[in-house]
Write an enzyme that holds these catalytic residues in place. Structure first.
Site, PDB file in Angstrom:
ATOM      1  CB  ALA A   1      -0.919   0.017   1.213  1.00  0.00           C
TER       2      ALA A   1
ATOM      3  CB  THR B   1      12.433   9.902   3.621  1.00  0.00           C
ATOM      4  OG1 THR B   1      11.998   9.593   2.305  1.00  0.00           O
ATOM      5  CG2 THR B   1      13.459  11.030   3.575  1.00  0.00           C
TER       6      THR B   1
ATOM      7  CG  LEU C   1      23.180  20.028 -22.189  1.00  0.00           C
ATOM      8  CD1 LEU C   1      23.198  19.696 -20.705  1.00  0.00           C
ATOM      9  CD2 LEU C   1      24.159  21.157 -22.500  1.00  0.00           C
ATOM     10  N   GLY C   2      22.925  16.803 -25.611  1.00  0.00           N
ATOM     11  CA  GLY C   2      23.415  15.705 -26.436  1.00  0.00           C
ATOM     12  C   GLY C   2      24.207  14.671 -25.656  1.00  0.00           C
TER      13      GLY C   2
ATOM     14  CD  GLU D   1       5.276  14.898   1.634  1.00  0.00           C
ATOM     15  OE1 GLU D   1       4.375  15.735   1.583  1.00  0.00           O
ATOM     16  OE2 GLU D   1       5.798  14.536   2.695  1.00  0.00           O
ATOM     17  N   GLY D   2       2.587  11.845  -2.525  1.00  0.00           N
ATOM     18  CA  GLY D   2       1.474  11.848  -3.480  1.00  0.00           C
ATOM     19  C   GLY D   2       1.984  11.972  -4.898  1.00  0.00           C
ATOM     20  CB  THR D   3       1.946   9.625  -7.787  1.00  0.00           C
ATOM     21  OG1 THR D   3       0.526   9.424  -7.803  1.00  0.00           O
ATOM     22  CG2 THR D   3       2.622   8.462  -7.078  1.00  0.00           C
TER      23      THR D   3
ATOM     24  CD  GLN E   1       0.138   9.484 -12.233  1.00  0.00           C
ATOM     25  OE1 GLN E   1       0.933   9.232 -11.333  1.00  0.00           O
ATOM     26  NE2 GLN E   1       0.533   9.996 -13.387  1.00  0.00           N
TER      27      GLN E   1
HETATM   28  C1  FAD Z   1      12.826   7.630  -2.248  1.00  0.00           C
HETATM   29  C2  FAD Z   1      11.496   7.472  -1.634  1.00  0.00           C
HETATM   30  C3  FAD Z   1      11.220   8.057  -0.407  1.00  0.00           C
HETATM   31  C4  FAD Z   1       9.987   7.878   0.202  1.00  0.00           C
HETATM   32  N1  FAD Z   1       9.774   8.405   1.449  1.00  0.00           N
HETATM   33  C5  FAD Z   1       8.667   8.019   2.134  1.00  0.00           C
HETATM   34  C6  FAD Z   1       8.516   8.329   3.512  1.00  0.00           C
HETATM   35  O1  FAD Z   1       9.356   9.003   4.112  1.00  0.00           O
HETATM   36  N2  FAD Z   1       7.440   7.865   4.169  1.00  0.00           N
HETATM   37  C7  FAD Z   1       6.482   7.116   3.541  1.00  0.00           C
HETATM   38  O2  FAD Z   1       5.539   6.714   4.186  1.00  0.00           O
HETATM   39  N3  FAD Z   1       6.570   6.833   2.219  1.00  0.00           N
HETATM   40  C8  FAD Z   1       7.639   7.259   1.512  1.00  0.00           C
HETATM   41  N4  FAD Z   1       7.767   6.932   0.186  1.00  0.00           N
HETATM   42  C9  FAD Z   1       6.692   6.206  -0.465  1.00  0.00           C
HETATM   43  C10 FAD Z   1       5.929   7.040  -1.482  1.00  0.00           C
HETATM   44  O3  FAD Z   1       5.134   7.983  -0.839  1.00  0.00           O
HETATM   45  C11 FAD Z   1       5.143   6.051  -2.353  1.00  0.00           C
HETATM   46  O4  FAD Z   1       6.066   5.380  -3.170  1.00  0.00           O
HETATM   47  C12 FAD Z   1       4.105   6.745  -3.184  1.00  0.00           C
HETATM   48  O5  FAD Z   1       3.077   7.220  -2.371  1.00  0.00           O
HETATM   49  C13 FAD Z   1       3.502   5.821  -4.237  1.00  0.00           C
HETATM   50  O6  FAD Z   1       3.112   4.601  -3.690  1.00  0.00           O
HETATM   51  P1  FAD Z   1       3.596   3.246  -4.372  1.00  0.00           P
HETATM   52  O7  FAD Z   1       5.033   3.340  -4.601  1.00  0.00           O
HETATM   53  O8  FAD Z   1       3.083   2.132  -3.569  1.00  0.00           O
HETATM   54  O9  FAD Z   1       2.849   3.260  -5.768  1.00  0.00           O
HETATM   55  P2  FAD Z   1       1.346   2.828  -6.051  1.00  0.00           P
HETATM   56  O10 FAD Z   1       0.426   3.468  -5.070  1.00  0.00           O
HETATM   57  O11 FAD Z   1       1.284   1.362  -6.195  1.00  0.00           O
HETATM   58  O12 FAD Z   1       1.113   3.506  -7.460  1.00  0.00           O
HETATM   59  C14 FAD Z   1       1.593   2.938  -8.668  1.00  0.00           C
HETATM   60  C15 FAD Z   1       1.119   3.829  -9.828  1.00  0.00           C
HETATM   61  O13 FAD Z   1      -0.316   3.880  -9.829  1.00  0.00           O
HETATM   62  C16 FAD Z   1      -0.756   5.203  -9.770  1.00  0.00           C
HETATM   63  N5  FAD Z   1      -1.973   5.249  -8.977  1.00  0.00           N
HETATM   64  C17 FAD Z   1      -2.168   4.792  -7.720  1.00  0.00           C
HETATM   65  N6  FAD Z   1      -3.423   5.060  -7.326  1.00  0.00           N
HETATM   66  C18 FAD Z   1      -4.046   5.690  -8.340  1.00  0.00           C
HETATM   67  C19 FAD Z   1      -5.359   6.229  -8.537  1.00  0.00           C
HETATM   68  N7  FAD Z   1      -6.291   6.187  -7.597  1.00  0.00           N
HETATM   69  N8  FAD Z   1      -5.618   6.807  -9.726  1.00  0.00           N
HETATM   70  C20 FAD Z   1      -4.693   6.872 -10.679  1.00  0.00           C
HETATM   71  N9  FAD Z   1      -3.448   6.384 -10.558  1.00  0.00           N
HETATM   72  C21 FAD Z   1      -3.125   5.808  -9.404  1.00  0.00           C
HETATM   73  C22 FAD Z   1       0.373   5.969  -9.121  1.00  0.00           C
HETATM   74  O14 FAD Z   1       0.328   7.331  -9.473  1.00  0.00           O
HETATM   75  C23 FAD Z   1       1.587   5.271  -9.693  1.00  0.00           C
HETATM   76  O15 FAD Z   1       1.849   5.799 -10.958  1.00  0.00           O
HETATM   77  C24 FAD Z   1       8.980   7.138  -0.453  1.00  0.00           C
HETATM   78  C25 FAD Z   1       9.232   6.586  -1.708  1.00  0.00           C
HETATM   79  C26 FAD Z   1      10.470   6.734  -2.298  1.00  0.00           C
HETATM   80  C27 FAD Z   1      10.714   6.096  -3.628  1.00  0.00           C
END
Ligand code: FAD
Lengths: 397, 370
Positions: A130, A158, A349-350, A374-376, A378
């Site tokens: 999740a 993080t 820049l190539g 912090e929220g993708t 999407q």
């Molecule tokens: C370097 C790094 C640091 C991080 N730091 C922290 C941290 O400090 N604390 C913490 O708790 N988390 C942290 N995260 C986690 C980060 O917040 C999650 O990776 C992110 O919220 C996405 O979740 P997921 O990777 O499970 O992708 P998923 O939720 O599985 O999403 C996969 C894809 O589906 C898309 N998607 C998902 N739901 C929907 C929807 N309803 N509609 C359309 N598209 C959708 C997403 O945009 C994405 O493109 C970190 C991640 C990384 C890589």
């Protein structure tokens, strides 16, 4: 009155922040190649924030308000070439300031804030199953006497290696969905709380990312942030909303990190191309420009638009107006330019842009995260679409 | 200091124009566009707001208010959110007036500005666009040559707003000195100048009901006093950038209008058993439209504000605002049309009109100024 100029002193501060940020450039590649090696407190020739601080006292009350100004500084700092310490989300004041600290500040009780405020706290929500869908987390907390017992797995934390503890999300009632989710403060060294691994990443390698496991991990009852043990019927609990409110404040900062990488890549490309005699002539019309000029202008415009959206969201907070939509807007824009601008800079820049001789490739790798955590992008669009269409999170998923 | 706060006066202007745009301009927009004709009454109603006279100095009978590019940007966005064509017809004389305020000599101001301070609308226009494809304001083909103490103009100007009725034109031409924008001069040319002929344009895709004229300048002899700014001339970059940002401000209004029209439709229109707004491909399109309406506005505000302060960064900000709005406004109008499907293509609804207007406003360097 609306204005977009910064005062002389603010410009001096920005310039100084850039100078400080560039002072460790000689070491940057080393810490890219040795990603799990933490740089020492002081690198040779490193200028510290103490060089910037005195200038702050020369600011006047009518200078750019603080949160807005911090976004400008964050963009300036993040666009530099030096070794990045942590995410660079906050000014490197030396004081611990993790994402968990922001959560504590907004969701914790007064006593909790004073008790843990000096700890360096990570924020641990995400699990292997999740991420975006935070309400689907599986980690549980159950009350046994005067202790909470936490069980579950967490990833992508993080600062999870370096922190003193973490604010951990767990559900006290799986059947209640979001209403059952609470945040708990778990300190390092608590039995049953293990650091499982450090992730190897595309970029932001100087920011550590940890995976945790919790097995029969017992913490005091008063470690529930906010102290509210009830599960409200039909909807979000106060503590869940509290964390969501935290995001309104942290999203502009995270967005500024993405804009910073766009800015850095663009500045690099602009000066590198100028050295080759390719410069934008700002007096030329669209039809008279070369493809390179047009591309540079588009990248500059996109970066500027993202910058202004960040400043707008921060400014609203500065003047005490709601900014939930705007913080999502700027996060979406920051997430866009952190990808497109470094990509575009390398395109212009190539071939040599991929070489480790130069740092431009690093902007692409470092920037990329800003559209994920912090929220993708999407998820930001979901929030914005719900806002303008008047849909609940159940109606538009 | 960075701030996004409008002054009380700007807020008041925006609020009063919002009502006018929604209640007066928007309801008539479609019929006026179909008729291809601009009612004089629209221009008169717009004139009553005193937007053009507001910043004419009191000495010339005007309001004596600040000459504020930002206020104009706010006004244009608001009017553009009602109907871009009517907004152009109302605000086009401002291009002439603003340039006179900014660059005119005392004599030029005294001669021309008083006329615009009265209660009845006066038409005047900037003659900027030319016939050639790939037109560039800095590469004018219309020329101005010195002749004794005066000037001789030759060339052709196109798509001049209010060209059917304007008494005076501000004609941009390439002068004998300098390069690029540095060579561009502006001349105050009366309608009845010898060698000047005007004819109606064949018609245009966007801004269709705005009266537009084609101007031919054949050995038009002008006195030395016709050169705007006298011996000092003008800052052509500033003048042209004010026009670019003016068009961009209108286009932001069109984008906002199209977005706000599409949102309730996406909630109401049902396909495959649910509102199309509940499908992400539509919801995300709307989210992007909203994001870009906001972003475009800040780009325009920044450019207008820097132009207002004659800031060294103004030229760059104007180019960036124009570029950004050029790419985003057309996409927004186009996506709004897509959300309405086939209905967007039919001229009963305003979607296709907004697409045409957005395209026009983002290929022209004008026809209004901030
Ligand atoms: C370097 C790094 C640091 C991080 N730091 C922290 C941290 O400090 N604390 C913490 O708790 N988390 C942290 N995260 C986690 C980060 O917040 C999650 O990776 C992110 O919220 C996405 O979740 P997921 O990777 O499970 O992708 P998923 O939720 O599985 O999403 C996969 C894809 O589906 C898309 N998607 C998902 N739901 C929907 C929807 N309803 N509609 C359309 N598209 C959708 C997403 O945009 C994405 O493109 C970190 C991640 C990384 C890589």
């Amino acid at each position: 009155m609306a204005d977009f100029r910064v005062s002389d002193i603010d410009q001096q501060i920005i310039d100084k922040v850039i100078e400080v940020g560039n002072s460790t450039t000689a070491f940057t590649r080393h810490y890219e190649d040795n990603e799990h090696e933490f740089p020492p407190e002081q690198l040779e020739g490193e200028m510290g924030f103490d060089q910037v601080l005195p200038l702050f006292f020369k600011r006047k009350p009518d200078d750019t308000p603080m949160m807005t100004f911090q976004m400008l500084l964050s963009i300036a700092r993040g666009s530099t070439n030096g070794v990045v310490r942590g995410l660079g989300l906050a000014m490197p004041t030396g004081r611990a300031n993790g994402l968990g600290n922001a959560a504590l500040a907004s969701a914790g009780t007064k006593e909790q804030v004073s008790k843990w405020g000096n700890l360096f706290l990570a924020m641990s929500i995400t699990e292997p199953g999740a991420g975006s869908d935070t309400k689907a987390i599986q980690t549980t907390a159950r009350l046994e006497g005067e202790e909470w017992v936490i069980d579950g797995d967490k990833i992508f934390v993080t600062d999870g290696v370096r922190c003193d503890g973490a604010v951990v999300w767990a559900t006290i009632d799986k059947s209640a969905g979001r209403a059952g989710i609470k945040s708990f403060l778990v300190e390092k060294g608590t039995p049953g709380f293990d650091l499982v691994r450090k992730e190897k990443k595309l970029g932001i390698r100087s920011s550590d990312t940890a995976a945790y496991s919790f097995r029969n991990c017992r913490i005091p009852r008063e470690n529930l942030l906010g102290g509210d043990e009830t599960v409200p019927v039909g909807g979000g609990s106060a503590s869940y909303r509290g964390v969501m409110k935290t995001f309104n404040m942290t999203r502009p900062a995270v967005a500024s990190g993405g804009v910073a990488k766009a800015r850095g890549a663009l500045d690099f490309a602009t000066s590198a191309l100028a050295a080759e005699g390719l410069e934008v002539d700002w007096t030329r019309s669209h039809a008279q420009r070369s493809a390179t000029e047009q591309k540079l202008i588009e990248m500059e415009a996109d970066t500027e638009a993202a910058t202004l959206s960040v400043l707008h969201a921060a400014w609203l907070a500065d003047v005490g107006l709601p900014n939930n939509m705007e913080s999502s807007i700027c996060k979406a824009k920051g997430g866009e330019v952190c990808r497109t601008i470094p990509q575009g800079a390398m395109e212009l820049l190539g071939g040599m842009s991929i070489s480790h001789d130069h740092l431009v490739e690093k902007y692409l790798r470092d920037g990329r995260i800003s559209d994920i955590y912090e929220g993708t992008g999407q998820i930001q669009r979901l929030i914005i679409a719900r806002g303008i269409l008047g849909y609940s999170s159940e109606e538009l998923t | 200091m960075i701030s996004f706060k409008l002054s009380d006066e700007q807020t008041m202007i925006r609020d009063s124009l919002q009502g006018f745009a929604a209640e007066v301009l928007a309801p008539k927009a479609r019929a006026i566009d179909e008729a291809g004709d601009m009612p004089a009454e629209v221009i008169a109603q717009g004139w009553d707001f005193g937007l053009i006279a507001a910043s004419i100095p009191e000495a010339y009978g005007g309001g004596g208010g600040d000459r504020s590019c930002l206020t104009n940007a706010v006004a244009l966005e608001t009017l553009g959110g009602g109907c871009a064509s009517q907004a152009v017809a109302i605000m086009a004389p401002g291009q002439f007036v603003n340039a006179l305020i900014d660059f005119g000599t005392e004599d030029q101001k005294a001669e021309h500005l008083t006329r615009f301070a009265g209660e009845t609308p006066v038409a005047a226009a900037l003659a900027l666009q030319e016939s050639q494809f790939g037109f560039a304001a800095e590469a004018q083909r219309t020329t101005a040559a010195r002749s004794g103490n005066g000037w001789v103009l030759n060339g052709e100007k196109r798509l001049i707003p209010l060209g059917d009725r304007a008494d005076h034109f501000l004609v941009l031409a390439r002068g004998p000195d300098g390069e690029g924008l540095g060579a561009v001069e502006a001349f105050i040319v009366p309608r009845d100048a010898t060698g000047l002929s005007l004819s109606a344009e064949t018609g245009t895709q966007g801004l269709k009901p705005v009266p537009k004229a084609k101007m031919t300048l054949n050995e038009v002899v002008l006195p030395g006093s016709a050169r705007l700014g006298g011996d000092a001339g003008i800052d052509a970059a500033r003048l042209i950038n004010q026009a670019r940002v003016g068009a961009a401000a209108l286009a932001v209004g069109v984008s906002r209008q199209a977005t706000d029209f599409a949102i309730p439709y996406a909630r109401d229109r049902v396909a495959f058993g649910e509102a199309i707004g509940k499908k992400q491909s539509i919801a995300f399109m709307l989210a992007d439209m909203h994001i870009e309406c906001e972003s475009m506005r800040w780009m325009v505000w920044k450019a207008a504000s820097l132009l207002e302060h004659n800031d060294p960064g103004a030229a760059k900000a104007a180019v960036l605002a124009q570029d950004y709005v050029r790419r985003k406004a057309v996409k927004i109008a186009d996506d709004a049309l897509q959300i309405f499907g086939g209905h967007g293509f039919i001229r009963d609804l305003p979607l296709e009109m907004w697409l045409r207007n957005a395209r026009a406003l983002t290929v022209l360097d004008g026809p209004v100024s901030v």
